[in-house]
Design an enzyme around this catalytic site. Sequence first.
Site, short mmCIF file in Angstrom:
data_model
loop_
_atom_site.label_atom_id
_atom_site.label_comp_id
_atom_site.label_asym_id
_atom_site.label_seq_id
_atom_site.Cartn_x
_atom_site.Cartn_y
_atom_site.Cartn_z
N THR A 184 0.88 -1.16 0.00
CA THR A 184 0.00 0.00 0.00
C THR A 184 0.91 1.22 0.00
O THR A 184 1.57 1.51 0.99
CB THR A 184 -0.93 0.02 1.22
OG1 THR A 184 -1.80 -1.11 1.17
CG2 THR A 184 -1.76 1.29 1.24
N LYS A 187 -7.20 1.64 -3.26
CA LYS A 187 -6.88 1.26 -1.88
C LYS A 187 -7.11 2.43 -0.93
O LYS A 187 -7.54 2.24 0.21
CB LYS A 187 -5.44 0.76 -1.79
CG LYS A 187 -5.03 0.29 -0.39
CD LYS A 187 -5.87 -0.88 0.11
CE LYS A 187 -5.52 -1.28 1.55
NZ LYS A 187 -4.23 -2.00 1.65
#
Length: 292
Positions: free
Chosen positions: A97, A172
């Site tokens: 991420t 995300k």
Amino acid sequence: MAKVAFLGMGVMGYPMAGHLLKHGHEVTVYNRTMTKAQAWVSEYGGRCCATPKAAAEGQDIVFACVGNDDDLRQVVAGEDGAIHGMAAGAVFVDHTTASADVARELAALLAAKGIAFLDAPVSGGQAGAEKGVLTVMVGGDANVFAAVKPVMTAYARSAELLGDTGSGQLAKMVNQICIAGVVQGLAEALSFAKNAGLDGEKVVEVISKGAAQSWQMENRYKTMLKGEYDFGFAVDWMRKDLGIALNEARRNGSTLPLTALVDQFYAEVQAMGGSRWDTSSLMARLQKCQDK
């Protein structure tokens, strides 16, 4: 069967690489702390290498799941980075991420050597990685994704292409914005139930069958009621993710007042010593506020 490398043997990468091997792929692993890579080989088989470059040599696909933008740059383009070992025609898949900016930056760097890139952050946490049921949000070329998706199924129950490079990371961010609001709402609701003299577990058993239901409610309410937060996705990691989302929001003109507020609540949890507590520890912050 594909020849793959996996860079990063953290709580996510370790089981993800294990699923790849169990599904018949030839797997080589790398981790900054070599003992973790060696432990993985002892448990699963395969092999490990001392550098990302060595792990990436001769591989069809190189996967990575590391800490942040700087960690990613290092494993890709550092002195011993994967880019120096990968051949033209190979694919680099990043499950970290990270920011959309670093995805675009590394995609361009790899493309100059004929290497494809997909930004592919995941959702589902440590439990999802261990069970092989992650959700993968992907940005990049459609043909590259089509070639890699069958390999991803080793650890993912869902993988979808959402647009060009960077789109996976942007999706995300959407995911983490949603989670931040849901966890804060759940913490407030459970705290309210307790203060109202209700049996929290019975209340959740009822409302989880209706419109209030969420993954966080189903999987976290019991431990939140018990004050147990020593598992799952850590507060430090969530603050990193929310910071990325808030920076992107400033750029694209989005207003995220709730996200910014919950980020500050997590800062308070860190100040309480909860940096490594699960994100559901927002409940602990509320309890502390009420005890004053």
